[in-house]
Design an enzyme around this catalytic site. Structure first.
Site, PDB file in Angstrom:
ATOM      1  CD  GLN A  97     -35.393   8.151   6.310  1.00 22.31           C
ATOM      2  OE1 GLN A  97     -36.191   8.327   7.229  1.00 22.31           O
ATOM      3  NE2 GLN A  97     -34.152   7.758   6.526  1.00 22.31           N
TER       4      GLN A  97
ATOM      5  CB  CYS B  75     -29.995   9.615   8.851  1.00 22.18           C
ATOM      6  SG  CYS B  75     -31.331   9.639   7.646  1.00 22.18           S
ATOM      7  CG  LEU B  76     -32.205   3.583   9.137  1.00 17.24           C
ATOM      8  CD1 LEU B  76     -33.598   2.977   9.218  1.00 17.24           C
ATOM      9  CD2 LEU B  76     -31.150   2.501   9.319  1.00 17.24           C
TER      10      LEU B  76
ATOM     11  N   GLY C 117     -36.452   5.687  13.713  1.00 14.64           N
ATOM     12  CA  GLY C 117     -37.350   6.631  13.056  1.00 14.64           C
ATOM     13  C   GLY C 117     -37.197   6.534  11.558  1.00 14.64           C
TER      14      GLY C 117
ATOM     15  CG  HIS D 175     -33.474  12.928  12.072  1.00 17.78           C
ATOM     16  ND1 HIS D 175     -32.094  12.917  12.043  1.00 17.78           N
ATOM     17  CD2 HIS D 175     -33.874  12.061  11.090  1.00 17.78           C
ATOM     18  CE1 HIS D 175     -31.687  12.098  11.081  1.00 17.78           C
ATOM     19  NE2 HIS D 175     -32.740  11.556  10.504  1.00 17.78           N
ATOM     20  CD  GLU D 176     -37.209  10.167  11.172  1.00 21.03           C
ATOM     21  OE1 GLU D 176     -37.323  10.198   9.940  1.00 21.03           O
ATOM     22  OE2 GLU D 176     -36.273   9.576  11.750  1.00 21.03           O
TER      23      GLU D 176
ATOM     24  CG  HIS E 187     -35.935  12.497   6.510  1.00 19.57           C
ATOM     25  ND1 HIS E 187     -34.931  12.308   5.598  1.00 19.57           N
ATOM     26  CD2 HIS E 187     -35.511  11.902   7.657  1.00 19.57           C
ATOM     27  CE1 HIS E 187     -33.933  11.632   6.167  1.00 19.57           C
ATOM     28  NE2 HIS E 187     -34.263  11.377   7.421  1.00 19.57           N
TER      29      HIS E 187
HETATM   30  C1  Y12 Z   1     -32.112  10.604  17.327  1.00 16.38           C
HETATM   31  C2  Y12 Z   1     -31.323  10.791  16.235  1.00 16.38           C
HETATM   32  C3  Y12 Z   1     -31.776  10.441  14.981  1.00 16.38           C
HETATM   33  C4  Y12 Z   1     -33.038   9.936  14.827  1.00 16.38           C
HETATM   34  C5  Y12 Z   1     -33.522   9.587  13.456  1.00 16.38           C
HETATM   35  C6  Y12 Z   1     -33.652   8.123  13.212  1.00 16.38           C
HETATM   36  N1  Y12 Z   1     -32.380   7.533  12.931  1.00 16.38           N
HETATM   37  C7  Y12 Z   1     -32.206   6.203  12.859  1.00 16.38           C
HETATM   38  O1  Y12 Z   1     -33.129   5.446  13.064  1.00 16.38           O
HETATM   39  C8  Y12 Z   1     -30.858   5.732  12.504  1.00 16.38           C
HETATM   40  C9  Y12 Z   1     -30.583   4.451  12.425  1.00 16.38           C
HETATM   41  C10 Y12 Z   1     -29.311   3.871  12.001  1.00 16.38           C
HETATM   42  C11 Y12 Z   1     -29.139   2.494  12.114  1.00 16.38           C
HETATM   43  C12 Y12 Z   1     -27.977   1.885  11.692  1.00 16.38           C
HETATM   44  O2  Y12 Z   1     -27.832   0.523  11.705  1.00 16.38           O
HETATM   45  C13 Y12 Z   1     -27.357  -0.155  12.809  1.00 16.38           C
HETATM   46  O3  Y12 Z   1     -27.030   0.448  13.806  1.00 16.38           O
HETATM   47  C14 Y12 Z   1     -27.297  -1.620  12.707  1.00 16.38           C
HETATM   48  C15 Y12 Z   1     -26.957   2.653  11.200  1.00 16.38           C
HETATM   49  O4  Y12 Z   1     -25.765   1.981  10.903  1.00 16.38           O
HETATM   50  C16 Y12 Z   1     -25.299   1.869   9.627  1.00 16.38           C
HETATM   51  O5  Y12 Z   1     -25.807   2.487   8.740  1.00 16.38           O
HETATM   52  C17 Y12 Z   1     -24.157   0.968   9.397  1.00 16.38           C
HETATM   53  C18 Y12 Z   1     -27.104   4.022  11.065  1.00 16.38           C
HETATM   54  C19 Y12 Z   1     -28.299   4.633  11.462  1.00 16.38           C
HETATM   55  C20 Y12 Z   1     -33.837   9.758  15.921  1.00 16.38           C
HETATM   56  C21 Y12 Z   1     -33.374  10.101  17.173  1.00 16.38           C
HETATM   57 CO    CO Z   2     -33.116  10.337   8.789  1.00 18.32          CO
END
Ligand code: Y12
Ligand code: CO
Length: 174
Positions: free
Chosen positions: A50, A95-96, A45, A137-138, A141
């Site tokens: 962001q 969260c990215l 997401g 969550h989004e 933001h």
């Molecule tokens: C459930 C909970 C949160 C959301 C919001 C969207 N969150 C994400 O997309 C988070 C992504 C994310 C990806 C990462 O990278 C890897 O895993 C390779 C990450 O790792 C690092 O930063 C090192 C952290 C978060 C939607 C539904």
């Molecule tokens: Co986020």
């Protein structure tokens, strides 16, 4: 085009984003770039702020049971509004814009949301579970909030400590 993701504690992440008024080519390019950026960073997401664009637009692409993401499942929500919510659930969120930190957050279990698609058509979605978590969550933001703000006091302190340690280590590395 892959855009740069802004990260905590960038002050833009704490500002309210503006309503989308033009459902034009510029918006479509932004949404396409957000998708490319989210996939490149292994996200599920992403909100426009962001990628440093203060507009009320978000995308979500949840994986299937095998962990694979399909573009056909991509959700694009423009100017979303939660009109009803019920129950509670706890999910470990990431969260990215807050890299390498994950923690439990309590949110509504079920939501009914009104929004517009990329062409300005009015839509409605009713959903629960992970998709409801992702939408909330989004949408946070869009209002200038991060999931870490929902953590209890001691967990927030733990986050700040870990973040300072990481920053110090990165500085020492050069
Ligand atoms: C459930 C909970 C949160 C959301 C919001 C969207 N969150 C994400 O997309 C988070 C992504 C994310 C990806 C990462 O990278 C890897 O895993 C390779 C990450 O790792 C690092 O930063 C090192 C952290 C978060 C939607 C539904
Ligand atoms: Co986020």
């Amino acid at each position: 085009m892959i855009r740069q993701i802004i990260t905590y504690p960038d002050k833009r992440l704490f500002m309210r984003s503006n309503e989308v008024e033009c459902f034009d080519k510029e918006l479509h390019t932004l949404l396409d770039d957000m998708y490319e950026t989210m996939r490149a960073k292994n996200g599920i997401g992403l909100a426009a702020i962001q990628v440093a664009v203060p507009l009320r637009a978000l995308i979500i692409n949840l994986p299937d049971e095998e962990g694979k993401q399909h573009k056909e499942d991509l959700l694009e929500l423009i100017n979303p509004v939660i009109i009803e919510s019920k129950g509670t659930q706890v999910y470990t969120e990431g969260c990215l814009s807050v890299p390498e930190y994950y923690d439990d957050v309590e949110r509504a279990e079920w939501v009914r949301v009104e929004y517009h698609d990329r062409y300005g058509n009015k839509k409605r979605i009713e959903t629960d579970g992970l998709l409801a978590v992702a939408i909330q969550h989004e949408m946070d933001h869009l209002n200038g909030h991060l999931f870490i703000e929902k953590l209890p006091y001691l967990k927030r302190k733990k986050f700040e400590k870990e973040w300072k340690k990481k920053k110090k280590a990165a500085k020492a590395k050069g």
